[in-house]
Design a protein around this motif. Structure first.
Motif, PDB file in Angstrom:
ATOM      1  N   LEU A  16       0.838  -1.285   0.019  1.00  0.00           N
ATOM      2  CA  LEU A  16       0.131  -0.118   0.103  1.00  0.00           C
ATOM      3  C   LEU A  16       0.959   1.311  -0.130  1.00  0.00           C
ATOM      4  O   LEU A  16       1.721   1.444   0.925  1.00  0.00           O
ATOM      5  CB  LEU A  16      -0.929  -0.016   1.144  1.00  0.00           C
ATOM      6  CG  LEU A  16      -2.187   0.978   1.032  1.00  0.00           C
ATOM      7  CD1 LEU A  16      -3.013   0.370   0.231  1.00  0.00           C
ATOM      8  CD2 LEU A  16      -2.909   0.940   2.748  1.00  0.00           C
ATOM      9  N   ILE A  65      -3.539   4.246  -4.191  1.00  0.00           N
ATOM     10  CA  ILE A  65      -4.770   4.663  -3.652  1.00  0.00           C
ATOM     11  C   ILE A  65      -5.256   5.781  -4.618  1.00  0.00           C
ATOM     12  O   ILE A  65      -4.673   6.938  -4.368  1.00  0.00           O
ATOM     13  CB  ILE A  65      -4.741   5.039  -2.389  1.00  0.00           C
ATOM     14  CG1 ILE A  65      -4.194   4.180  -1.258  1.00  0.00           C
ATOM     15  CG2 ILE A  65      -6.130   5.527  -1.789  1.00  0.00           C
ATOM     16  CD1 ILE A  65      -3.942   4.493   0.063  1.00  0.00           C
ATOM     17  N   LEU A  98      -8.384   1.022  -4.294  1.00  0.00           N
ATOM     18  CA  LEU A  98      -7.309   0.614  -4.338  1.00  0.00           C
ATOM     19  C   LEU A  98      -6.982  -0.423  -5.606  1.00  0.00           C
ATOM     20  O   LEU A  98      -7.695  -0.771  -6.331  1.00  0.00           O
ATOM     21  CB  LEU A  98      -7.139  -0.576  -3.195  1.00  0.00           C
ATOM     22  CG  LEU A  98      -7.676  -0.167  -1.736  1.00  0.00           C
ATOM     23  CD1 LEU A  98      -7.715  -1.217  -0.866  1.00  0.00           C
ATOM     24  CD2 LEU A  98      -6.737   1.038  -1.413  1.00  0.00           C
TER      25      LEU A  98
END
Length: 443
Positions: A122, A127, A138
């Motif tokens: 991440l 994002i 995502l």
């Protein structure tokens, strides 16, 4: 294929158009290495457990660039929008909007964790805030984990981006030589720590620890250094939002939010405040007068200075270092005692026979002053590449990299260069880090 959207170490993404339905656009991700099995692994995840309203949609598999041969790829939704950090710097994004988007991402991660799915990579560019409705989506589950998935690397850590690794992952990497063949077990708290890094970047314009630091220095900072609270870096950040981010970046995973649901609740509660600071833009801006008369003035973001974190603990081996540090002090003590015993001939001081000129004459010299015996190295400029520098091509001074354009005496140096020791030096601009994941256990 309409255009290339991005390329990483394992795949390339293109915007494609449906020939049977002109005007319908999708994203096609092609694997660059067909032997790794990553594409098949990602397809299996996207088709089943990762299906979610806030995860990019999956539409089918394809081979490219030719229909019957080439690299395996898959077709996904094309999500027009901006990465989280870029969206935060548009000038219209408020802290309330950012906290709401972060809460949605936290809730999405919580639901994926409940299914046994871990993103494991991440970062802000994964994002994307959708342009049509402002909802976060995502992307890129290429290194995602689910029960039964085959490992992607043989190293102690899964593929990762170094400046987004959690402290516990770095500690495991340090101790991995003591446990050959061991592999780090990624946890939901690792994903939430990475989300905290993303929110820190969005609220301050910087990562907690610079992505340009050497790998060993960066790892040590992640484990031992406490990042400055976002409100201390950017005073515009509401205190409640800053506290949430600080807790997400705690060194001990037990001190962080234990689930995406808990983080979602904390962000929603913080953003429900009626304080006016929540509806302010994340960064301050300044207007620059137009170059031509009658033109439109430009707006420039006023990014806060890079934070200077503080140490939270001693070195990893304080006892050994303390024992070694006694010897220099002991030697200095012995030397001072010996000096007091040795007879020393004292020579009376004599004032130098120099006449100090008057100020008017001194500041109006008719010739260039002689070069100083010691010159101060030039200081780095903004967006300059920092050490380590390329050997035999770049010069390292003041921790930054410079190109030497030859021996020239000042003031014959070209514009945008600096003079140092009869050389003209040009600051090497830094390049943006490649937004791809690497094996966290590799050098």
């Amino acid at each position: 294929m309409v255009e290339r959207l991005g390329v990483g170490g394992q795949g390339a993404v293109y915007r494609v158009e449906d020939l049977d339905h002109p005007g319908d656009f999708y994203a096609l991700k092609l694997a660059l290495n067909a032997c790794t099995g990553r594409a098949e692994r990602e397809v299996a995840l996207m088709m089943t457990r990762a299906a979610h309203p806030h995860v990019v949609g999956f539409h089918g598999c394809a081979y490219g660039p030719y229909p019957r041969e080439g690299c395996l790829g898959f077709i996904m939704d094309w999500v027009p929008g901006l990465a989280l950090d870029v969206w935060a710097e548009t000038g219209n994004t408020t802290f309330r909007q950012l906290a709401t988007a972060g809460a949605t991402v936290a809730h999405t991660l919580g639901e994926l964790h409940g299914r046994g799915v871990l993103h494991r990579d991440l970062k802000p560019e994964h994002i994307v805030v959708r342009e049509s409705d402002g909802q976060p989506v995502l992307l890129d589950f290429g290194v995602g984990w689910y029960e039964g998935a085959t490992p992607l690397t043989t190293g102690p850590l899964p593929p990762a981006t170094l400046y987004l690794l959690s402290p516990e992952a770095v500690r495991f990497l340090w101790h991995s030589p003591e446990r050959p063949g061991s592999h780090y077990t990624f946890q939901p708290t690792d994903d939430l720590y990475a989300l905290g890094v993303c929110l820190y970047r969005a609220t301050t314009g910087h990562y907690p620890f610079s992505e340009w630091l050497p790998a060993d220095v960066l790892q040590s900072a992640i484990v031992h250094v406490r990042p400055m609270a976002p409100v201390l870096v950017n005073p515009r950040v509401p205190r409640a939002l800053s506290d949430v981010i600080v807790r997400l970046l705690a060194k001990n995973p037990s001190e962080r939010y234990r689930s995406g649901a808990a983080l979602h609740a904390a962000l929603v509660a913080a953003a429900s405040s009626r304080e006016i600071a929540w509806d302010a833009s994340i960064f301050d801006w300044e207007e620059v007068p137009p170059v031509q008369e009658g033109g439109t003035p430009d707006r420039h973001i006023l990014r806060p200075p890079r934070p200077r974190p503080a140490l939270t603990s001693r070195s990893a081996a304080p006892f050994r270092m303390a024992r070694r540090s006694r010897w220099p002090r002991r030697l200095a003590l012995v030397a001072s005692v010996l000096l007091t015993l040795v007879p020393v001939t004292r020579v009376p001081l004599k004032a130098p026979g120099l006449r100090i000129p008057n100020e008017e004459w001194a500041t109006n010299g008719g010739i260039d002053p002689a070069p100083a015996q010691y010159e101060q190295a030039p200081l780095p400029v903004r967006n300059q590449k920092m050490a380590p520098c390329t050997k035999e091509l770049e010069v390292e001074l003041s921790g930054a990299c410079w190109h030497s354009i030859g021996k020239r005496r000042p003031p014959n140096c070209p514009p945008q260069t600096v003079a140092f020791k009869d050389e003209c030096l040009w600051p090497v601009p830094k390049s943006r880090p490649v937004p791809t994941s690497v094996d966290g256990g590799a050098p």
